[in-house]
Motif scaffolding. Structure first.
Motif, PDB file in Angstrom:
ATOM      1  N   UNK A  40       0.816  -1.217   0.000  1.00  0.00           N
ATOM      2  CA  UNK A  40       0.000   0.000   0.000  1.00  0.00           C
ATOM      3  C   UNK A  40       0.852   1.271   0.000  1.00  0.00           C
ATOM      4  N   UNK A  41       2.158   1.147   0.224  1.00  0.00           N
ATOM      5  CA  UNK A  41       3.064   2.302   0.165  1.00  0.00           C
ATOM      6  C   UNK A  41       3.266   2.804  -1.265  1.00  0.00           C
ATOM      7  N   UNK A  42       3.099   1.924  -2.241  1.00  0.00           N
ATOM      8  CA  UNK A  42       3.407   2.285  -3.632  1.00  0.00           C
ATOM      9  C   UNK A  42       2.612   3.486  -4.137  1.00  0.00           C
ATOM     10  N   UNK A  43       1.329   3.506  -3.865  1.00  0.00           N
ATOM     11  CA  UNK A  43       0.470   4.536  -4.474  1.00  0.00           C
ATOM     12  C   UNK A  43       0.666   5.935  -3.886  1.00  0.00           C
ATOM     13  N   UNK A  44       0.670   6.104  -2.555  1.00  0.00           N
ATOM     14  CA  UNK A  44       0.727   7.471  -2.032  1.00  0.00           C
ATOM     15  C   UNK A  44       2.133   8.077  -1.950  1.00  0.00           C
ATOM     16  N   UNK A  45       3.174   7.254  -2.140  1.00  0.00           N
ATOM     17  CA  UNK A  45       4.533   7.767  -1.973  1.00  0.00           C
ATOM     18  C   UNK A  45       5.306   7.732  -3.285  1.00  0.00           C
ATOM     19  N   UNK A  46       6.222   8.684  -3.447  1.00  0.00           N
ATOM     20  CA  UNK A  46       7.055   8.773  -4.644  1.00  0.00           C
ATOM     21  C   UNK A  46       8.126   7.688  -4.668  1.00  0.00           C
ATOM     22  N   UNK A  47       8.794   7.472  -3.530  1.00  0.00           N
ATOM     23  CA  UNK A  47       9.909   6.530  -3.501  1.00  0.00           C
ATOM     24  C   UNK A  47      10.327   6.226  -2.081  1.00  0.00           C
ATOM     25  N   UNK A  48      11.482   5.577  -1.964  1.00  0.00           N
ATOM     26  CA  UNK A  48      12.009   5.173  -0.663  1.00  0.00           C
ATOM     27  C   UNK A  48      13.463   5.609  -0.547  1.00  0.00           C
ATOM     28  N   UNK A  58      29.820   6.788   9.065  1.00  0.00           N
ATOM     29  CA  UNK A  58      28.835   7.573   8.336  1.00  0.00           C
ATOM     30  C   UNK A  58      27.802   6.642   7.714  1.00  0.00           C
ATOM     31  N   UNK A  59      26.545   7.020   7.703  1.00  0.00           N
ATOM     32  CA  UNK A  59      25.507   6.174   7.090  1.00  0.00           C
ATOM     33  C   UNK A  59      25.663   6.132   5.571  1.00  0.00           C
ATOM     34  N   UNK A  60      25.100   5.082   4.973  1.00  0.00           N
ATOM     35  CA  UNK A  60      25.088   4.927   3.518  1.00  0.00           C
ATOM     36  C   UNK A  60      23.632   4.995   3.078  1.00  0.00           C
ATOM     37  N   UNK A  61      23.271   6.038   2.337  1.00  0.00           N
ATOM     38  CA  UNK A  61      21.881   6.258   1.935  1.00  0.00           C
ATOM     39  C   UNK A  61      21.723   6.114   0.426  1.00  0.00           C
ATOM     40  N   UNK A  62      20.612   5.491   0.040  1.00  0.00           N
ATOM     41  CA  UNK A  62      20.238   5.400  -1.370  1.00  0.00           C
ATOM     42  C   UNK A  62      18.757   5.720  -1.495  1.00  0.00           C
ATOM     43  N   UNK A  63      18.357   6.164  -2.706  1.00  0.00           N
ATOM     44  CA  UNK A  63      16.965   6.517  -2.969  1.00  0.00           C
ATOM     45  C   UNK A  63      16.538   5.887  -4.274  1.00  0.00           C
ATOM     46  N   UNK A  64      15.313   5.384  -4.307  1.00  0.00           N
ATOM     47  CA  UNK A  64      14.745   4.867  -5.546  1.00  0.00           C
ATOM     48  C   UNK A  64      13.281   5.267  -5.617  1.00  0.00           C
ATOM     49  N   UNK A  65      12.832   5.558  -6.814  1.00  0.00           N
ATOM     50  CA  UNK A  65      11.410   5.793  -7.045  1.00  0.00           C
ATOM     51  C   UNK A  65      10.673   4.466  -6.934  1.00  0.00           C
ATOM     52  N   UNK A  66       9.412   4.505  -6.573  1.00  0.00           N
ATOM     53  CA  UNK A  66       8.624   3.272  -6.429  1.00  0.00           C
ATOM     54  C   UNK A  66       8.658   2.456  -7.712  1.00  0.00           C
ATOM     55  N   UNK A  67       8.653   3.114  -8.858  1.00  0.00           N
ATOM     56  CA  UNK A  67       8.662   2.399 -10.150  1.00  0.00           C
ATOM     57  C   UNK A  67       9.949   1.614 -10.365  1.00  0.00           C
ATOM     58  N   UNK A  68      11.014   1.933  -9.630  1.00  0.00           N
ATOM     59  CA  UNK A  68      12.295   1.244  -9.769  1.00  0.00           C
ATOM     60  C   UNK A  68      12.463   0.109  -8.755  1.00  0.00           C
ATOM     61  N   UNK A  69      11.555  -0.004  -7.810  1.00  0.00           N
ATOM     62  CA  UNK A  69      11.671  -1.009  -6.760  1.00  0.00           C
ATOM     63  C   UNK A  69      10.902  -2.247  -7.172  1.00  0.00           C
ATOM     64  N   UNK A  70      11.630  -3.383  -7.282  1.00  0.00           N
ATOM     65  CA  UNK A  70      11.017  -4.644  -7.731  1.00  0.00           C
ATOM     66  C   UNK A  70      11.310  -5.764  -6.772  1.00  0.00           C
TER      67      UNK A  70
END
Length: 70
Positions: A40-48, A58-70
């Motif tokens: 249910x996160x896919x529809x209302x959110x842009x990405x993660x 130091x933390x390691x951060x990455x970002x992906x749009x919902x359309x890229x998450x499989x």
């Protein structure tokens, strides 16, 4: 700003970050697991944003749009 959706941010506690390729894959796998568990996160959110953290580093951060998450 044309995007009206916000991103989900999650923190992942890990024992070691490893090299950048391994850390990126681990973050992507964690994003996929998160979205699989909560589709249910896919529809209302842009990405993660996934932030892998190791105590004292130091933390390691990455970002992906919902359309890229499989």
């Amino acid at each position: 700003m044309g995007n009206d959706k916000v991103d989900v941010t999650a923190h992942l506690k890990v024992d070691e970050l490893g090299d950048a390729a391994a850390a990126r894959k681990r973050n992507a796998d964690a994003m996929a697991a998160l979205v699989a568990a909560y589709p249910e996160l896919r529809k209302p959110f842009h990405g993660v944003w996934m932030i892998a953290e190791v105590v004292g580093q130091n933390p390691f951060a990455t970002e992906q749009a919902m359309s890229q998450i499989h």
